[in-house]
Design an enzyme around this catalytic site. Structure first.
Site, PDB file in Angstrom:
ATOM      1  CB  SER A  21      -1.064   0.016   1.159  1.00  0.00           C
ATOM      2  OG  SER A  21      -1.979   0.839   1.167  1.00  0.00           O
ATOM      3  CG  ASN A  22      -0.252   4.752  -1.291  1.00  0.00           C
ATOM      4  OD1 ASN A  22      -1.100   5.553  -0.707  1.00  0.00           O
ATOM      5  ND2 ASN A  22      -0.587   4.091  -2.429  1.00  0.00           N
ATOM      6  CE1 TYR A  23       4.381   5.227   5.506  1.00  0.00           C
ATOM      7  CE2 TYR A  23       5.630   5.785   3.485  1.00  0.00           C
ATOM      8  CZ  TYR A  23       5.373   5.267   4.884  1.00  0.00           C
ATOM      9  OH  TYR A  23       6.402   4.311   5.109  1.00  0.00           O
TER      10      TYR A  23
END
Ligand code: PMT
Length: 214
Positions: A21-23
């Site tokens: 995923s990402n932030y």
């Protein structure tokens, strides 16, 4: 106007307990949805997993992966006048989903990744006359150059260029700065401010553009 907004990250499953995923926190997309609804527009929000409360008077649909987001957005885009893609959609997803938890037996392992569908580019290809299509460009270098390339390549009406990789703006922060670039070459610089105040300005610009087009 019927407004479709995307927000948050996507999660790409590796095995039953792990994902890529990402932030993205969803704050930018949720602020846009909340503002558009408060201005009286009919807003649908498609969001990845975030810990935010759905804004008042907004129909919010939660998805998990890039493929699920593509499915929902394609379906909802048909009836939208304005589409704003603020989500940080994963560009790659594991080529294979391991149905059992991957065991910790080797020191180094690799996971093969395959490209996800570019949702925004797809919307650019099927854009209705009069429909306004807006993308975000998250860049760590050559902000305006890269944003302009995305604007053209994905057949957008506007792109919201924002810098990422810094603590005080972009991913997860409460604040952001952006430059809006239109396909007609208009450039509007919005300095660092809260995502809520930035959202007000972005919605005002994009809905004025809609009035001008008709
Ligand atoms: O969520 P926050 O923590 O508030 O952070 C906000 C943000 C930094 C995530 C947001 O402001 C932002 O920049 N969103 C876009 C992030 C991104 O994926 O940018 P990109 O330059 O990689 O993608 C360009 C555009 O294509 C985006 O509109 C994206 O939604 C879209 N895209 C990308 C990949 C893909 N497979 N399909 C897409 O539609």
């Amino acid at each position: 106007m019927r407004v479709l907004i995307t927000a948050g990250p996507t999660r790409e499953k590796i095995d039953p307990v792990r994902y890529i995923s990402n932030y993205s926190s969803g704050k930018m997309g949720f602020a846009l949805a909340e503002t558009a609804a408060r201005k009286g527009h009919r807003v649908t929000l498609v969001s990845g997993p975030v810990s935010l409360v759905s804004p008042k008077s907004v129909r919010t649909i939660f998805i998990e992966s890039a493929a699920e987001m593509a499915c929902e957005v394609r379906r909802l885009a048909k009836s939208a006048d304005l589409i704003i893609m603020a989500a940080a959609v994963a560009d790659y997803t594991p080529a294979k989903f391991a149905k059992d938890k991957i065991k910790k037996t080797r020191t180094v392992i690799s996971i093969r990744l395959k490209k996800t569908e570019d949702i925004l580019a797809g919307l650019g290809r099927t854009k209705r006359k009069g429909q306004i299509l807006v993308g975000f460009a998250a860049e760590t270098s050559e902000l305006l150059k890269n944003a302009r390339l995305k604007l053209e390549k994905k057949n957008l009406d506007w792109i919201v260029a924002n810098e990422v990789g810094k603590k005080d703006r972009g991913f997860s922060s409460d604040n952001n700065a952006a430059t809006l670039i239109s396909r007609r070459g208009k450039k509007i610089v919005l300095p660092l401010q809260s995502k809520k105040s930035l959202a007000e300005k972005i919605i005002r610009i994009l809905t004025t553009e809609h009035t001008e087009k008709h």
